[in-house]
Design an enzyme around this catalytic site. Sequence first.
Site, mmCIF file in Angstrom:
data_model
loop_
_atom_site.group_PDB
_atom_site.id
_atom_site.type_symbol
_atom_site.label_atom_id
_atom_site.label_comp_id
_atom_site.label_asym_id
_atom_site.label_seq_id
_atom_site.Cartn_x
_atom_site.Cartn_y
_atom_site.Cartn_z
ATOM 1 N N HIS A 206 22.820 -24.242 0.273
ATOM 2 C CA HIS A 206 22.113 -25.271 -0.500
ATOM 3 C C HIS A 206 22.214 -25.092 -2.012
ATOM 4 O O HIS A 206 21.773 -25.953 -2.757
ATOM 5 C CB HIS A 206 20.631 -25.324 -0.113
ATOM 6 C CG HIS A 206 19.822 -24.208 -0.693
ATOM 7 N ND1 HIS A 206 19.855 -22.934 -0.202
ATOM 8 C CD2 HIS A 206 18.957 -24.176 -1.736
ATOM 9 C CE1 HIS A 206 19.046 -22.163 -0.907
ATOM 10 N NE2 HIS A 206 18.487 -22.890 -1.850
HETATM 11 N N1 UDP Z 1 14.234 -21.187 5.858
HETATM 12 C C1 UDP Z 1 13.519 -21.902 6.805
HETATM 13 N N2 UDP Z 1 14.141 -22.949 7.425
HETATM 14 C C2 UDP Z 1 15.431 -23.305 7.163
HETATM 15 C C3 UDP Z 1 16.145 -22.554 6.191
HETATM 16 C C4 UDP Z 1 15.510 -21.506 5.545
HETATM 17 O O1 UDP Z 1 12.364 -21.599 7.102
HETATM 18 O O2 UDP Z 1 15.918 -24.266 7.747
HETATM 19 C C5 UDP Z 1 13.546 -20.071 5.183
HETATM 20 C C6 UDP Z 1 14.284 -18.774 5.177
HETATM 21 O O3 UDP Z 1 14.058 -18.065 6.380
HETATM 22 C C7 UDP Z 1 13.707 -18.093 3.954
HETATM 23 C C8 UDP Z 1 13.480 -19.241 3.016
HETATM 24 O O4 UDP Z 1 13.428 -20.411 3.824
HETATM 25 O O5 UDP Z 1 12.450 -17.509 4.242
HETATM 26 C C9 UDP Z 1 14.609 -19.313 2.045
HETATM 27 O O6 UDP Z 1 14.529 -20.477 1.355
HETATM 28 P P1 UDP Z 1 15.758 -21.150 0.602
HETATM 29 O O7 UDP Z 1 17.021 -20.656 1.190
HETATM 30 O O8 UDP Z 1 15.494 -22.607 0.608
HETATM 31 O O9 UDP Z 1 15.568 -20.644 -0.889
HETATM 32 P P2 UDP Z 1 16.007 -19.342 -1.681
HETATM 33 O O10 UDP Z 1 15.527 -18.155 -0.914
HETATM 34 O O11 UDP Z 1 17.486 -19.380 -1.830
HETATM 35 O O12 UDP Z 1 15.313 -19.460 -2.995
#
Ligand code: UDP
Length: 357
Positions: A206
Amino acid sequence: MKVITVIGARPQFIKSAPVSKAFLESGIEEVTVHTGQHYDDNMSAVFFNEMGLPKPAYQLNSGGLSRLEMIEKIQSELVPILEKEAPDYVLVYGDTNSTLAGARAAKTLGIDLVHVEAGLRSFNLEMPEEHNRIETDKLSAILFTPTEEAVLNLQKEGFDTKNYQVHTIGDVMYDALLTFQSRSRWHETLGPESFFDGDFGLVTVHRFENVSDPKKLSVLVEELNAIHEHEIPLWMPLHPSTAKRLKEFNIDLNIHLGPPVGYLQMLWLLQKCKIVLTDSGGLQKEAYFSEKPCVTLRDQTEWVELVDRGVNKLHHIGRSNLSLSISELLQASLDFSWKGYGEGNAAEKISATLLSH
Ligand code: UDP
């Protein structure tokens, strides 16, 4: 003691779960503002429902705006809320637009800012998140870092102990995982449960740097399609930004796709999968906590400890061989014993530190 927590994006809902619980248990009054940065039910409501998060006292509506518009709108709407609530602290998580908007609003009114996940750096100024992190850290009074590496980053940037309080507490995402792991479960939105009995790779994509450039996204999609067809089936909960870009650029991603899933399903998928391929920050660590190898679909990561330990490999899209990284990781004997992300009590340390002030 009163804390205003500003959250708005999926990872912040997850990070806030253990901290809100610790605040409740220690008698800290928490007032939550949801900025509306993520607003679809499967990007927001599912986490409040499944994880029992406190209902936000204020709901803003910032979704779908450009970065600068979003930050400005949230900041200007937060200021009167902070004036009315007069909290002792404003608390923000991570590196999103909501994080920075919360930080600026607190600074406008001279309220002490608390940053959870401070000190992380990718050293890539092309990433909006890197700008959000650096400025938020600068505006903070209390910086809670997940790792010693993050403290070193702050020291190198000249954060002194006179103006800033830095506390290494471990990672609140580890707290969240330990709290919710026993409730992890399959859900019908994942499709037939039997698919997950076989080997599969769990994929999430993403990041703006990966999805905004049609050439880069096409290269990544070609690699994923080939791996899915010839090596290991891939399963991916499709982020709304990625879905939008794939459609806009007319790119066919031919792996198993589903809608974004709740955290409990994500924890279940992490237990079942063989390997994680992701550009997410949070998921890299959750792969580690779940003792699964991870390929990070980026040129650099904030979680360098995992790369140093050989359990995570960076994939430079278009320049390195994804298939080779996957097979190397699947064949290696990996060590997941390092405990540098704490003992799962980071949230309690946050509440205890705030109360001790
Ligand atoms: N996550 C979730 N459902 C999904 C994809 C990710 O619950 O379909 C969770 C994942 O397990 C983690 C968090 O969302 O705890 C990560 O979020 P994201 O990847 O959106 O953001 P980033 O961590 O890159 O800031």
